[in-house]
Design an enzyme around this catalytic site. Structure first.
Site, short mmCIF file in Angstrom:
data_model
loop_
_atom_site.label_atom_id
_atom_site.label_comp_id
_atom_site.label_asym_id
_atom_site.label_seq_id
_atom_site.Cartn_x
_atom_site.Cartn_y
_atom_site.Cartn_z
N ILE A 87 0.79 -1.24 -0.20
CA ILE A 87 -0.01 0.00 0.12
C ILE A 87 0.90 1.34 -0.11
O ILE A 87 1.14 2.04 1.07
CB ILE A 87 -0.86 0.09 1.32
CG1 ILE A 87 -1.67 -1.37 1.45
CG2 ILE A 87 -1.97 1.12 0.97
CD1 ILE A 87 -2.55 -1.46 2.57
N PRO A 88 1.38 1.46 -1.24
CA PRO A 88 2.33 2.78 -1.15
C PRO A 88 1.24 3.93 -1.05
O PRO A 88 0.10 4.17 -1.59
CB PRO A 88 2.76 2.85 -2.58
CG PRO A 88 2.91 1.26 -3.05
CD PRO A 88 1.63 0.67 -2.21
N HIS A 89 1.94 5.11 -0.28
CA HIS A 89 0.89 6.05 -0.05
C HIS A 89 1.83 7.44 0.08
O HIS A 89 3.23 7.34 0.80
CB HIS A 89 0.04 6.11 1.21
CG HIS A 89 0.92 5.40 2.25
ND1 HIS A 89 1.18 4.28 2.90
CD2 HIS A 89 1.30 5.91 3.53
CE1 HIS A 89 1.61 3.92 3.93
NE2 HIS A 89 1.95 5.15 4.39
N GLY A 90 1.18 8.61 0.15
CA GLY A 90 2.10 9.85 0.36
C GLY A 90 1.14 10.90 0.05
O GLY A 90 0.06 10.89 -0.13
#
Length: 205
Positions: A87-90
């Site tokens: 779950i890449p997030h930014g």
């Protein structure tokens, strides 16, 4: 005038109006245009490039800004959850509301996940620069969602974006008892259950 007798509602009608599962928060921020199936990425950096291109084409975001945000988050620790999920997030400056994308990879790629397994299913979450409790709740729901083996396995089936998005809409139907109620309404940050869920997540940078 003569009164007209109303027919009693059928069981099917009652079920449709009363027991229809609530829409998950995640499905609400996942348009079909943000779903890519069987992407041939090969590496985390190429995956992020594809994600940046997707958000640039569909939402007018800068490709490089998206890539830089995701890479900066990864430097703090892998967003791989295990079981082939990441779950890449930014945070994105100027973004008005959270946006999501889902990518099913053609072949798994290394992601430094806790269990050492490569990743084949990726959900990307972008949030405004001033992240709120709601954004932690979105991450919490994603973690709950992908912890369900039946849901993870079902994602390999659909051959188009519409079919895959329908799974995100319906995941609460097979979620454990009590999760549906929690996932479909705002949660208090003071609850111990929320604390346990978010404690296992790596917070937004």
């Amino acid at each position: 005038g003569r009164r007209t007798a109303r027919s009693a509602p059928t069981i099917a009608t009652i079920r449709a109006t009363t027991f229809q599962p609530p829409m998950s928060q995640i499905a609400l921020l996942l348009p079909t245009g943000n779903i890519l199936l069987d992407l041939d990425a090969g590496s985390k950096s190429r995956l992020f490039d594809a994600v940046g291109a997707l958000f640039e084409a569909n939402h007018g975001l800068s490709r490089q800004v998206v890539v830089n945000s995701l890479q900066a988050r990864e430097k703090l620790g892998s967003t791989g959850l295990g079981q082939g999920i990441a779950i890449p997030h930014g945070r994105i400056r100027g973004l008005r509301e959270a946006q999501g994308a889902f990518i099913r990879l053609k072949s798994p790629i290394p992601f430094d996940a806790p269990d050492g397994k490569p990743v084949a299913q990726v959900f990307i979450l972008l949030v405004p620069e001033q992240a709120t409790e709601q954004h932690l709740q979105l991450l919490s729901e994603l973690a709950q969602m992908f912890s369900e083996a039946r849901f993870r396995d079902s994602l390999a089936g659909p051959t188009d974006a519409a079919g895959l998005r329908a799974l995100f809409e319906r995941w609460l139907e097979w979620a454990p008892r009590g999760v549906a109620a929690c996932s479909s309404r705002p949660r208090s940050s003071s609850t111990t259950s929320q604390g346990r869920r978010t404690r296992s997540l790596r917070h937004l940078p």
